[in-house]
Write a protein that holds these residues in place. Structure first.
Motif, short mmCIF file in Angstrom:
data_model
loop_
_atom_site.label_atom_id
_atom_site.label_comp_id
_atom_site.label_asym_id
_atom_site.label_seq_id
_atom_site.Cartn_x
_atom_site.Cartn_y
_atom_site.Cartn_z
N LEU A 1 73.43 19.96 5.33
CA LEU A 1 74.35 20.56 4.62
C LEU A 1 73.57 20.72 2.96
O LEU A 1 74.19 21.55 2.91
CB LEU A 1 75.29 19.60 4.00
N GLU A 2 72.69 19.99 2.46
CA GLU A 2 71.89 20.39 1.64
C GLU A 2 71.46 22.20 1.99
O GLU A 2 71.91 23.05 0.50
CB GLU A 2 71.26 19.64 0.98
N GLY A 3 71.23 22.49 2.36
CA GLY A 3 70.11 23.83 3.00
C GLY A 3 71.70 24.66 3.30
O GLY A 3 70.71 25.78 2.45
N ILE A 4 72.81 24.42 3.54
CA ILE A 4 74.09 25.19 3.35
C ILE A 4 74.51 25.28 2.11
O ILE A 4 74.16 26.60 1.27
CB ILE A 4 74.89 24.71 4.09
N ALA A 5 74.15 24.60 1.09
CA ALA A 5 74.61 24.54 -0.42
C ALA A 5 73.77 26.04 -1.00
O ALA A 5 74.24 26.82 -1.56
CB ALA A 5 74.66 23.05 -0.31
N LEU A 6 72.77 24.97 -0.73
CA LEU A 6 71.05 26.39 -1.55
C LEU A 6 71.54 27.87 -1.14
O LEU A 6 71.32 28.74 -1.67
CB LEU A 6 69.88 25.89 -0.97
N TRP A 7 71.96 27.84 0.56
CA TRP A 7 71.62 29.30 1.30
C TRP A 7 72.72 30.13 0.33
O TRP A 7 72.72 31.03 -0.03
CB TRP A 7 71.65 29.29 2.61
N GLY A 8 74.18 28.92 0.04
CA GLY A 8 74.80 29.56 -0.71
C GLY A 8 74.52 29.81 -1.89
O GLY A 8 74.60 31.10 -3.02
N GLU A 9 73.79 29.46 -2.56
CA GLU A 9 73.29 29.60 -3.91
C GLU A 9 72.06 30.90 -3.86
O GLU A 9 72.73 31.92 -4.69
CB GLU A 9 72.55 28.78 -4.41
N LEU A 10 72.02 30.88 -2.81
CA LEU A 10 70.48 31.95 -2.66
C LEU A 10 71.25 33.69 -2.44
O LEU A 10 70.90 35.08 -2.63
CB LEU A 10 70.14 31.69 -1.99
N LYS A 11 72.60 33.29 -1.14
CA LYS A 11 72.82 34.61 -0.93
C LYS A 11 72.50 35.90 -2.07
O LYS A 11 72.60 37.00 -1.64
CB LYS A 11 74.35 34.03 0.18
N PRO A 12 73.98 35.40 -2.99
CA PRO A 12 74.51 36.30 -3.18
C PRO A 12 73.15 37.28 -4.91
O PRO A 12 73.59 38.01 -5.21
CB PRO A 12 75.01 35.71 -4.45
N THR A 13 71.84 36.94 -4.17
CA THR A 13 70.67 37.17 -5.53
C THR A 13 70.07 38.10 -4.16
O THR A 13 69.63 38.87 -5.57
CB THR A 13 69.39 36.16 -5.92
N LEU A 14 70.55 38.01 -2.79
CA LEU A 14 69.09 39.29 -2.21
C LEU A 14 70.12 40.17 -2.09
O LEU A 14 71.15 40.78 -2.70
CB LEU A 14 69.31 38.38 -0.85
N THR A 15 69.49 41.70 -1.82
CA THR A 15 69.58 42.86 -1.52
C THR A 15 69.46 43.00 -0.79
O THR A 15 68.25 42.38 0.59
CB THR A 15 68.53 43.48 -2.72
N GLN A 16 69.93 44.26 0.44
CA GLN A 16 69.72 44.78 1.51
C GLN A 16 67.82 44.78 1.57
O GLN A 16 67.55 44.92 2.60
CB GLN A 16 70.07 46.19 1.97
N ASP A 17 67.24 45.39 1.01
CA ASP A 17 66.34 46.15 0.56
C ASP A 17 64.97 44.59 1.16
O ASP A 17 64.28 44.59 1.84
CB ASP A 17 65.35 46.91 -0.24
N ALA A 18 65.44 43.47 0.21
CA ALA A 18 64.53 42.36 0.05
C ALA A 18 64.91 41.48 1.71
O ALA A 18 63.73 41.16 2.08
CB ALA A 18 65.35 41.40 -0.88
N ILE A 19 66.06 41.54 2.44
CA ILE A 19 65.92 41.32 3.74
C ILE A 19 65.35 42.18 4.41
O ILE A 19 64.83 41.56 5.59
CB ILE A 19 67.89 41.22 3.86
#
Ligand code: FE2
Length: 426
Positions: free
Chosen positions: A81-99
């Motif tokens: 659950l902390e992993g899902i929360a962390l990923w939720g914080e990280l997602k909006p900061t990612l760009t298509q190029d970075a992925i």
């Protein structure tokens, strides 16, 4: 005239001193060395008795979140659950190029490790579907090296998260291959069951496979595996549906499991355990004894189900380690499941090769005439030694072409007056 011949190979089924002849990207002949002694090829490899295996297959991975350890911070509790929360914080900061960049980098690691097919879940919770765009792009660009199959994964819950079902359908429209789900993350057990029903119906309508994160918890009363088996059978999806994780089965009452496994067999439900991640994330709410959390792998195999091991995570919000090495995954699976018999260890090797390929429904995978020449030559004489040593990938062959090579691992030891070569083999 062949394109490539590999001579003096040992095969996973125990055959030794075999030659494998390849032309136009496919295996043409597999015969004892003497039967192909006169054959000529553009290139030859002397396997020197080492193990030639079909390439590794990872049946469960997350390419969009991989290689982001510590971003934006480290998972302190170590829980799902902390992993899902962390990923939720990280997602909006990612760009298509970075992925695209990190996913491509991971695919390079994979290929160097002889891992030539990956089923990756891709999070479709973000309405921008950046990760979907990125991984579809990567799927195309890595095709000469690796088969990438994508699962539309509603990480935040297809019912719990607003608009998630529409996003998931759009991802499928864009070309994502498989329908995903996460029923244990929906708000209630009945919402979870409903999500299983809706997603299986969607797969049936579109003629697609299903692979759901299912009952990834230590809750002995979770019942989504049962729902998945039921819906699979109701909709005639037998053999096309996979339950990933199924960790709740570790904690379930034995009587209930004695009823559940036959239901799974009736549905021909495929199973993927993720040993590195299950042993890391599960049992976090226990004091002692601490549960291992991995599903009942030997019992499910014994029942005749196809069971594979996945890597799941590498350096992401859920898991800090990993390198795309499926022998490390098999090594952990073998220990957690206590599959230490000769037969058990060989089955663990199959869990990262042939069983995983069957779950992905890979065409022309294997070590037989007509199959794609997607192979890995290991510095080991058999599958058990390969797992024990997490053997060096001497050569990786994709469609008949050598795409990666690693020098044999040997230590030079100064021992008294002598120099001794050590390769950790008897
Ligand atoms: Fe996963």
């Amino acid at each position: 005239m062949f394109d490539l011949i590999i001579r003096q190979a040992s095969l996973p089924d125990g055959h030794q001193q075999m030659s494998v002849a390849i032309k136009d990207g496919r295996i043409v002949e597999i015969k004892p060395d003497n039967a192909l002694a006169q054959a000529v090829a553009g290139k030859e490899i002397d396997a020197k008795g080492q193990l030639l295996s079909p390439a590794f297959v990872d049946a469960h991975f997350h390419l969009d979140s991989a290689l982001r350890y510590g971003q934006p911070r480290i998972n302190d509790s170590g829980t799902l659950l902390e992993g899902i929360a962390l990923w939720g914080e990280l997602k909006p900061t990612l760009t298509q190029d970075a992925i695209v960049q990190t996913a491509t980098r991971y695919c390079q690691w994979a290929v160097a490790n002889g891992l030539l097919a990956i089923r990756s879940h891709v999070d479709v919770s973000d309405p921008r579907l950046l990760a979907v765009e990125a991984l579809l792009q990567v799927k195309e660009s890595v095709k000469p090296y690796l088969d990438l199959q994508l699962v539309a994964f509603p990480q935040d819950g297809v019912l719990r998260s607003r608009g998630a079902m529409d996003n998931l359908k759009r991802a499928l429209d864009m070309g994502v291959d498989v329908v995903g789900g996460i029923p244990h993350f929906e708000r209630t057990m009945s919402d979870g069951a409903q999500s299983v029903r809706l997603l299986c119906e969607l797969a049936a309508q579109r003629g697609l496979m299903v692979d759901m994160h299912c009952d990834e918890s230590d809750d002995p009363l979770s019942r989504h595996v049962e729902s998945l088996a039921f819906e699979t059978q109701r909709l005639g999806l037998n053999g096309r549906v996979t339950g990933s994780h199924l960790t709740s089965m570790h904690s379930m009452d034995n009587y209930y499991v004695s009823k559940l496994i036959p239901l799974m067999v009736e549905a021909d439900l495929h199973v993927i355990a993720n040993p590195l991640i299950n042993i890391t994330l599960q049992g976090r709410h226990d004091t002692y004894p601490k549960r291992r959390g991995m599903t009942r792998v030997p019992e499910l195999m014994q029942a005749g189900l196809t069971v594979a091991f996945g890597h799941d995570c590498v350096m992401d919000p859920w898991y800090s380690l990993g390198s795309g090495d499926m022998l490390e995954v098999a090594h952990m699976g073998l220990h957690v499941a206590q599959m230490t018999s000769q037969d058990g260890m060989r089955r663990c090797f199959e869990a990262v090769t042939t069983n995983a390929a069957r779950i992905l429904n890979l065409e022309d995978y294997g070590l037989a005439p007509g199959c794609h020449a997607d192979l890995v030559l290991l510095q080991a004489s058999d599958p058990v030694e390969a797992i024990r040593l997490r053997a060096t990938r001497l050569a990786v062959i994709r469609r008949g072409r050598i795409v990666a090579q690693t020098p044999a691992q040997t230590a030079k030891l100064s021992w008294g007056p002598n120099e001794v070569a050590i390769d950790w083999r008897l």
